[in-house]
Scaffold this motif. Structure first.
Motif, mmCIF file in Angstrom:
data_model
loop_
_atom_site.group_PDB
_atom_site.id
_atom_site.type_symbol
_atom_site.label_atom_id
_atom_site.label_comp_id
_atom_site.label_asym_id
_atom_site.label_seq_id
_atom_site.Cartn_x
_atom_site.Cartn_y
_atom_site.Cartn_z
ATOM 1 N N MET A 68 32.318 -47.146 8.120
ATOM 2 C CA MET A 68 32.991 -46.899 6.851
ATOM 3 C C MET A 68 34.509 -47.079 6.997
ATOM 4 S SD MET A 68 33.390 -43.424 4.590
ATOM 5 C CE MET A 68 34.384 -42.704 5.871
ATOM 6 N N ARG A 69 35.080 -47.654 5.957
ATOM 7 C CA ARG A 69 36.545 -47.766 5.927
ATOM 8 C C ARG A 69 37.062 -46.897 4.792
ATOM 9 N NH1 ARG A 69 39.404 -51.526 8.469
ATOM 10 N NH2 ARG A 69 40.592 -52.280 6.684
ATOM 11 N N LEU A 70 37.852 -45.911 5.170
ATOM 12 C CA LEU A 70 38.321 -44.902 4.220
ATOM 13 C C LEU A 70 39.814 -45.073 3.958
ATOM 14 C CD1 LEU A 70 37.801 -42.125 2.737
ATOM 15 C CD2 LEU A 70 38.485 -41.044 4.890
ATOM 16 N N LEU A 71 40.151 -45.231 2.688
ATOM 17 C CA LEU A 71 41.559 -45.342 2.287
ATOM 18 C C LEU A 71 42.112 -43.936 2.050
ATOM 19 C CD1 LEU A 71 44.057 -46.798 0.957
ATOM 20 C CD2 LEU A 71 42.713 -46.880 -1.154
ATOM 21 N N VAL A 72 43.229 -43.619 2.701
ATOM 22 C CA VAL A 72 43.868 -42.305 2.525
ATOM 23 C C VAL A 72 45.306 -42.532 2.072
ATOM 24 C CG1 VAL A 72 44.445 -40.096 3.590
ATOM 25 C CG2 VAL A 72 42.442 -41.362 4.385
ATOM 26 N N PHE A 73 45.664 -41.925 0.951
ATOM 27 C CA PHE A 73 47.033 -42.076 0.446
ATOM 28 C C PHE A 73 47.462 -40.808 -0.255
ATOM 29 C CE2 PHE A 73 46.002 -42.801 -4.079
ATOM 30 C CZ PHE A 73 44.650 -43.109 -3.994
ATOM 31 N N SER A 74 48.762 -40.701 -0.522
ATOM 32 C CA SER A 74 49.284 -39.436 -1.059
ATOM 33 C C SER A 74 50.602 -39.651 -1.791
ATOM 34 C CB SER A 74 49.494 -38.465 0.114
ATOM 35 O OG SER A 74 49.802 -37.176 -0.349
ATOM 36 N N ASP A 75 51.028 -38.616 -2.513
ATOM 37 C CA ASP A 75 52.381 -38.553 -3.079
ATOM 38 C C ASP A 75 52.768 -39.793 -3.894
ATOM 39 O OD1 ASP A 75 53.626 -35.892 -1.868
ATOM 40 O OD2 ASP A 75 52.351 -36.828 -0.365
ATOM 41 N N ILE A 76 52.062 -39.963 -4.976
ATOM 42 C CA ILE A 76 52.315 -41.083 -5.882
ATOM 43 C C ILE A 76 53.500 -40.772 -6.798
ATOM 44 C CG2 ILE A 76 51.318 -42.388 -7.817
ATOM 45 C CD1 ILE A 76 48.848 -40.890 -5.646
ATOM 46 N N HIS A 77 53.516 -39.534 -7.244
ATOM 47 C CA HIS A 77 54.647 -39.030 -8.043
ATOM 48 C C HIS A 77 54.972 -39.881 -9.266
ATOM 49 C CE1 HIS A 77 55.623 -35.578 -5.648
ATOM 50 N NE2 HIS A 77 55.524 -36.294 -4.554
ATOM 51 N N GLY A 78 53.948 -40.238 -10.006
ATOM 52 C CA GLY A 78 54.171 -40.922 -11.289
ATOM 53 C C GLY A 78 54.803 -42.294 -11.170
ATOM 54 N N ASN A 79 54.738 -42.886 -9.985
ATOM 55 C CA ASN A 79 55.299 -44.225 -9.777
ATOM 56 C C ASN A 79 54.168 -45.247 -9.909
ATOM 57 O OD1 ASN A 79 56.506 -46.571 -8.878
ATOM 58 N ND2 ASN A 79 57.649 -45.574 -7.227
ATOM 59 N N LEU A 80 53.946 -45.685 -11.140
ATOM 60 C CA LEU A 80 52.798 -46.546 -11.440
ATOM 61 C C LEU A 80 52.900 -47.899 -10.753
ATOM 62 C CD1 LEU A 80 50.191 -46.856 -13.135
ATOM 63 C CD2 LEU A 80 51.612 -47.809 -14.966
ATOM 64 N N ARG A 107 35.638 -46.068 0.526
ATOM 65 C CA ARG A 107 35.925 -44.819 -0.179
ATOM 66 C C ARG A 107 37.414 -44.528 -0.103
ATOM 67 N NH1 ARG A 107 31.603 -41.610 -1.419
ATOM 68 N NH2 ARG A 107 29.657 -42.533 -0.722
ATOM 69 N N SER A 108 37.886 -43.677 -1.051
ATOM 70 C CA SER A 108 39.318 -43.364 -1.071
ATOM 71 C C SER A 108 39.528 -41.871 -1.257
ATOM 72 C CB SER A 108 40.013 -44.069 -2.241
ATOM 73 O OG SER A 108 39.680 -45.426 -2.264
ATOM 74 N N ILE A 109 40.581 -41.375 -0.630
ATOM 75 C CA ILE A 109 40.990 -39.982 -0.850
ATOM 76 C C ILE A 109 42.493 -39.964 -1.084
ATOM 77 C CG2 ILE A 109 41.164 -37.660 0.133
ATOM 78 C CD1 ILE A 109 38.586 -38.080 1.530
ATOM 79 N N CYS A 110 42.877 -39.336 -2.194
ATOM 80 C CA CYS A 110 44.288 -39.157 -2.516
ATOM 81 C C CYS A 110 44.633 -37.700 -2.212
ATOM 82 C CB CYS A 110 44.520 -39.480 -3.988
ATOM 83 S SG CYS A 110 46.137 -38.941 -4.550
ATOM 84 N N LEU A 111 45.655 -37.502 -1.380
ATOM 85 C CA LEU A 111 45.966 -36.148 -0.904
ATOM 86 C C LEU A 111 46.920 -35.372 -1.821
ATOM 87 C CD1 LEU A 111 46.277 -36.852 2.943
ATOM 88 C CD2 LEU A 111 44.256 -36.313 1.591
ATOM 89 N N GLY A 112 47.083 -35.814 -3.044
ATOM 90 C CA GLY A 112 47.815 -34.994 -4.018
ATOM 91 C C GLY A 112 49.214 -35.456 -4.346
#
Ligand code: ZN
Length: 246
Positions: free
Chosen positions: A1-13, A30-35
């Motif tokens: 499995m290849r899992l995408l992990v990302f975070s801290d987007i802060h409304g930057n579309l 699969r993807s997980i956004c850490l908030g």
């Protein structure tokens, strides 16, 4: 499995769209956004809706996500961050507020744990940047790989022995093998507001078959993002810092 992990987007579309396009070419399952989907940036609803529409994507709550719901007071933040939180509160639709309110603080999957800031006091939001808080984080979990965000700086922390850790700053796009029994804390950096002097968006992919972590950096149109900060009437320093990655 290849899992995408990302975070801290802060409304930057703009940053989020470019990052997702880049990751889409890398065979992610699969993807997980850490908030911290929101806060600081001009497109809170659009970022939430883009993530809500992604297949096989889970999101966690970050400190800005709970601050816009008044679950914590935004008045402890810097004045620009606080101003942006108050602005975001006005913009968010009821549906998107309900979505943020339902986000969990932590996710445990196989030998991995995911949190926004730290696992020992999730809503205390302390950064894990040194030995003391790394050891505290290891003590609060049993996982082999603990994935975090929050500091906006990609970082790899490896436990060498009971009380010894190794801290490794991650610069540019790099790969790390994690095919041993060592425990690690992996900070995936920030998509929408990097603070490691590299203005490009940062994310990682964990390849469980190869036991490898790939960090990726993606350039996006910062000028366009900053124009949107100005049009929204958000504090100008929040846009200006994007050019420098601080
Ligand atoms: Zn953040």
């Amino acid at each position: 499995m290849r899992l995408l992990v990302f975070s801290d987007i802060h409304g930057n579309l703009e940053a989020l769209q470019c990052m997702l396009r880049d990751a889409a070419d890398r065979n992610v399952h699969r993807s997980i956004c850490l908030g911290d989907l929101v806060g600081y940036g001009p497109y809170p609803n659009e970022c939430i809706e883009l993530l809500r529409g992604l297949k096989n994507c889970r999101c966690l709550a970050g400190n800005h996500d709970v601050a816009v719901l008044w679950e914590t007071s935004p008045y402890g933040m810097s004045s620009a961050a606080n101003e942006a939180i108050l602005w975001t509160m006005e913009q968010l639709t009821a549906e998107n507020k309900a979505y943020l309110a339902a986000l969990p603080d932590r996710l445990d999957v196989a030998d991995m744990t995911f949190v926004h800031a730290n696992p020992y006091n999730p809503r205390g939001w302390r950064y894990v940047l040194d030995r003391k808080y790394a050891l505290r984080s290891f003590a609060a979990t049993r996982c082999r790989c603990l994935f975090i965000g929050h500091s906006h700086r990609p970082l790899l922390i490896t436990r060498k022995s009971l009380l010894t850790i190794d801290l490794q700053a991650v610069s540019a796009s790099m790969r790390y093998r994690v095919d041993d029994t060592r425990r690690r804390i992996i900070n995936c950096g920030s998509v929408g507001q990097p603070r490691d002097n590299d203005p490009r968006s940062c994310y990682l992919i964990f390849d469980s078959r190869k036991q490898e972590i790939e960090f990726h950096r993606v350039a996006y149109d910062i000028e366009k993002s900053v124009k949107a900060f100005h049009s929204a009437g958000l504090p100008p320093e929040l846009g200006a810092r994007l050019f420098k990655g601080v």
